[in-house]
Write a protein that holds these residues in place. Structure first.
Motif, PDB file in Angstrom:
ATOM      1  N   MET A   1      42.975  28.396  39.002  1.00 49.86           N
ATOM      2  CA  MET A   1      42.172  26.916  38.914  1.00 49.86           C
ATOM      3  C   MET A   1      41.034  26.994  40.001  1.00 49.86           C
ATOM      4  N   HIS A   2      41.053  27.678  41.100  1.00 49.96           N
ATOM      5  CA  HIS A   2      39.980  27.390  41.999  1.00 49.96           C
ATOM      6  C   HIS A   2      39.872  28.684  42.629  1.00 49.96           C
TER       7      HIS A   2
ATOM      8  N   SER B   1      41.181  21.453  45.568  1.00 47.58           N
ATOM      9  CA  SER B   1      41.143  22.422  46.244  1.00 47.58           C
ATOM     10  C   SER B   1      40.393  22.130  47.921  1.00 47.58           C
TER      11      SER B   1
ATOM     12  N   SER C   1      36.750  20.344  45.275  1.00 46.16           N
ATOM     13  CA  SER C   1      36.751  20.177  43.642  1.00 46.16           C
ATOM     14  C   SER C   1      37.961  20.040  43.145  1.00 46.16           C
TER      15      SER C   1
ATOM     16  N   SER D   1      40.565  20.206  39.318  1.00 46.21           N
ATOM     17  CA  SER D   1      40.325  20.891  38.330  1.00 46.21           C
ATOM     18  C   SER D   1      41.511  20.509  37.537  1.00 46.21           C
TER      19      SER D   1
ATOM     20  N   SER E   1      44.170  21.446  33.732  1.00 45.12           N
ATOM     21  CA  SER E   1      44.649  22.432  32.864  1.00 45.12           C
ATOM     22  C   SER E   1      45.917  21.872  32.361  1.00 45.12           C
TER      23      SER E   1
ATOM     24  N   GLN F   1      44.362  29.196  31.610  1.00 45.59           N
ATOM     25  CA  GLN F   1      43.124  29.030  32.401  1.00 45.59           C
ATOM     26  C   GLN F   1      42.652  27.672  32.419  1.00 45.59           C
ATOM     27  N   ARG F   2      41.823  27.244  33.520  1.00 47.89           N
ATOM     28  CA  ARG F   2      41.273  26.159  33.926  1.00 47.89           C
ATOM     29  C   ARG F   2      40.624  25.530  32.727  1.00 47.89           C
TER      30      ARG F   2
ATOM     31  N   ALA G   1      39.036  22.228  32.650  1.00 45.29           N
ATOM     32  CA  ALA G   1      37.814  21.212  32.891  1.00 45.29           C
ATOM     33  C   ALA G   1      37.955  21.427  34.407  1.00 45.29           C
ATOM     34  N   ALA G   2      36.670  20.880  34.824  1.00 44.49           N
ATOM     35  CA  ALA G   2      36.633  20.748  36.310  1.00 44.49           C
ATOM     36  C   ALA G   2      35.723  19.464  36.536  1.00 44.49           C
TER      37      ALA G   2
ATOM     38  N   SER H   1      32.168  17.999  41.837  1.00 46.48           N
ATOM     39  CA  SER H   1      32.548  17.793  43.259  1.00 46.48           C
ATOM     40  C   SER H   1      32.020  16.718  43.906  1.00 46.48           C
TER      41      SER H   1
END
Length: 434
Positions: A238-239, A258, A262, A264, A266, A272-273, A275-276, A279
């Motif tokens: 994720m980060h 994180s 940021s 994130s 899922s 996997q991630r 979208a993000a 920040s």
């Protein structure tokens, strides 16, 4: 000794009769209905949520509908009971309850109930269905009543590994202990179910929705743990930095923050991630919460900022600096779309508007006001009752003694109440009156 020396009754029978207690469950439905009829609308709504039997009695007697119609008529509004569905009534009652919740936190008087609940500092708490779970510090978690603050149960750690995070529901307590997930049964025979050691690297936070727990790790991954097979079923990167906080929705959406600043997203169908969120460049993310009713995500940073995103558009709605220091914890009622409660290192309890990020109230405990509750306590001492006071916008926080504002390390929100822990022995419940 014969029967005549005891007033004509055998001693054993007299002793047994003094132990017999009548509970409220001995009252008939008609008597309970009569008692409920003396309550106002909000208190009646609370009673309907106490247990299934009370809910049935209140529903069959139509007391909620009658009181609501009377209130609407007095206010000049119209509500036709004959053409309105039960679902519509429930929506009206929910809005009424949320309005009362917000207004009490914005303007009502505040009492703070505090007691020594642990032998050393405790910095984690959760509150659900009238229960409070506290821990992290002295190798034991304790379950308390949110009404009379009595200890109802306790759950000891199986070994010397540290308790990092925990959560609970009606049947179990789930804890992140070292590099394992442990499960304590709340009912029946007390067992501790534990995963194998070393299923993940150092875990920093945990959330769960039955049957899966999600652990945020120092290496930037999120590990999914199936509580029935006791195995790690999925690893999601994720980060790039440590995962410091988590949110988990009922539809299996994972939101995590994180230390790099940021947030994130899922879901459990992805490895996997997906979208993000942009920040905010406002320090590392220390805490977050997700509102399923409005699809909003809130994050608190190490620089004192609170940010809000709408997951439907992935847009930042607002980013406000509400404190000069670290935000440790934030929470809101599950169905509340209006109020967000925030606490941090400066010890001020802040109340934010979820739509705008505006701080509409600030509170600290008034250390000089104190009394002792009449409630009896067992081995955990007496309950002190203190007053809280609201602060104006121009109040100099640094001039207020720290004894009145110990750092709020964790908080949890209930209807017109907030429980806080401060990395000290005391547990505090803030009650906001109408």
């Amino acid at each position: 000794m014969d029967a005549t020396t005891t007033g004509g009754h055998p001693p054993s029978k007299k002793k047994r009769s003094t132990r017999h207690r009548t509970t409220i469950y001995a009252l008939s439905h008609d008597i309970l209905s009569t008692l409920f009829s003396f309550l106002d609308l909000l208190d009646l709504v609370r009673c309907s949520a106490v247990c299934k039997s009370w809910n049935i009695i209140i529903s069959k007697s139509k007391l909620l509908q009658t009181l609501y119609c009377k209130q609407q008529k007095n206010s000049g509004s119209t509500f036709d009971l004959s053409t309105s569905s039960e679902r519509l009534l429930n929506l009206h009652l929910q809005k009424l309850a949320m309005d009362c919740h917000r207004f009490s936190m914005q303007e009502g008087p505040i009492n703070v109930f505090q007691w020594k609940g642990h032998s050393v500092g405790v910095d984690q708490c959760r509150m659900k269905t009238g229960l409070i779970l506290t821990g992290v510090g002295d190798k034991v978690m304790r379950l308390w009543s949110a009404e009379n603050y009595k200890c109802l149960d306790e759950f000891s750690l199986p070994d010397r590994a540290p308790l990092v995070d925990f959560d609970f529901d009606e049947s179990k307590v789930v804890g992140l202990v070292g590099t394992r997930i442990c499960i304590w049964r709340r009912n029946g025979k007390r067992n501790i179910f534990s995963s194998r050691e070393g299923l993940f690297t150092r875990g920093l936070c945990m959330r769960y929705v039955d049957p899966e727990a999600v652990v945020g790790c120092e290496d930037g991954t999120v590990r999914l743990f199936d509580m029935y097979s006791r195995k790690c079923s999925q690893i999601i990167k994720m980060h790039a930095g440590p995962v410091t906080c988590l949110g988990l929705s009922d539809d299996q959406l994972i939101v995590c923050g994180s230390s790099l600043g940021s947030v994130s997203l899922s879901d459990l169908s992805s490895d996997q991630r997906v979208a993000a969120l942009r920040s905010t460049n406002s320090g590392g993310v220390r805490t977050l919460c997700f509102n399923p009713s409005s699809h909003l995500v809130f994050a608190g940073s190490t620089a004192g900022y609170v940010s809000c995103w709408d997951l439907r558009t992935m847009r930042t709605l607002w980013n406000t600096r509400v404190s000069p220091n670290v935000i440790y914890s934030m929470h809101h009622l599950r169905s509340d779309k209006s109020t967000l409660v925030v606490g941090g290192i400066d010890g001020v309890l802040r109340f934010l508007d979820q739509d705008s990020g505006e701080v509409f109230s600030r509170c600290i405990m008034n250390e000089s006001s104190s009394s002792i509750s009449n409630s009896s306590r067992d081995s955990y001492g007496v309950i002190e009752v203190k007053k809280a006071r609201r602060l104006s916008e121009d109040t100099r926080i640094d001039l207020i003694p720290k004894t009145s504002r110990p750092s709020v390390r964790c908080l949890a929100v209930g209807m017109q109440k907030v429980v806080t822990t401060h990395n000290e022995k005391y547990i505090r419940v803030w009650k906001f009156n109408r």
